[in-house]
Write an enzyme that holds these catalytic residues in place. Structure first.
Site, short mmCIF file in Angstrom:
data_model
loop_
_atom_site.label_atom_id
_atom_site.label_comp_id
_atom_site.label_asym_id
_atom_site.label_seq_id
_atom_site.Cartn_x
_atom_site.Cartn_y
_atom_site.Cartn_z
CB SER A 1 -0.92 0.02 1.22
OG SER A 1 -1.76 1.15 1.19
CD GLU A 2 -0.52 5.92 -3.19
OE1 GLU A 2 -0.48 7.14 -3.03
OE2 GLU A 2 -0.80 5.39 -4.28
CG ASN A 3 -1.15 3.78 3.50
OD1 ASN A 3 -1.18 2.86 2.70
ND2 ASN A 3 -1.75 3.71 4.67
CB SER B 1 5.58 3.62 0.30
OG SER B 1 4.56 2.99 -0.44
#
Length: 216
Positions: free
Chosen positions: A50-52, A92
């Site tokens: 997940s990009e977070n 990320s």
């Protein structure tokens, strides 16, 4: 025209999940793609990103078990599998931009016949003001797959000769998974991988408005 049934959102997510290979590192975009996590085949290891700043996400938590300190990029509660990790947003994005993701699955407003992606703006007032991480995912992942309904609410195809919305990435989409068919974007044009039962090839071409060849 023969009667046919559209894939439900869960059926579509299951169809995408069946093509994800063992050992893949995968980012699931905001919206429909998040459902893919709930349908990954048993017996294989898929590492969800997940990009977070999460690696090793699991399926959605059971009702009542949500932890809102543990969320994906779409602010939905998620679970973390054994061995999962948290890290800085910048790390990320380094994973995304550095080619470390095997697959990203994104939603879209339009996909062109040659694989251009438009998924962040329709130009309407009040919509998302910038492309965000979708651009990094679309060009950074080794394969970009799109998951969407084939037609708009007005009945127009979202697969188009040329995108009319602002682009997220150019010639980046390899596959398009829809409620009516799965297609590959290739140098030789769009190729049909599968169609829902009851929908004829000629009718699919009519709905999309483009010539479609058969996937080898």
């Amino acid at each position: 025209m023969s009667p046919y049934t559209r894939r439900s959102k869960d059926e579509l997510a299951r169809r995408v999940a069946q093509d994800i290979f063992d050992g893949a590192y995968v980012n699931l975009g905001i919206g429909q793609p998040t459902l893919v996590a709930n349908h990954l085949p048993a017996g294989i290891e898929v590492v969800l990103h997940s990009e977070n700043g999460i690696l090793g996400m699991g399926p959605a938590p059971a009702t009542g078990q949500e932890d809102y300190d543990l969320i994906n990029a779409g602010k939905q509660p998620v679970t973390l599998l054994p061995g999962g990790a948290y890290f800085h947003h910048a790390d990320s994005f380094a994973m995304m931009r550095g080619g470390h993701l095997d697959i990203c699955v994104l939603g879209a407003f339009q996909v062109s016949a040659n694989g251009d992606l438009a998924n962040w703006s329709t130009g309407e007032a009040g919509t998302i003001p910038a492309v965000g991480g979708a651009m990094d995912l679309a060009v950074g992942a080794k394969q970009t797959w799109v998951m969407m309904d084939l037609l708009t609410k007005q009945g127009a195809s979202k697969i188009v000769p040329t995108c009319t919305y602002p682009l997220t990435g150019i010639s980046c989409v390899k596959r398009v998974y829809t409620d009516l068919a799965t297609l590959a974007c290739t140098p030789n044009g769009l190729q049909v991988i599968d169609i829902v039962p009851g929908l004829e090839h000629a009718e699919l071409e009519r709905l999309i408005g483009l010539a479609l060849s058969r996937f080898p």
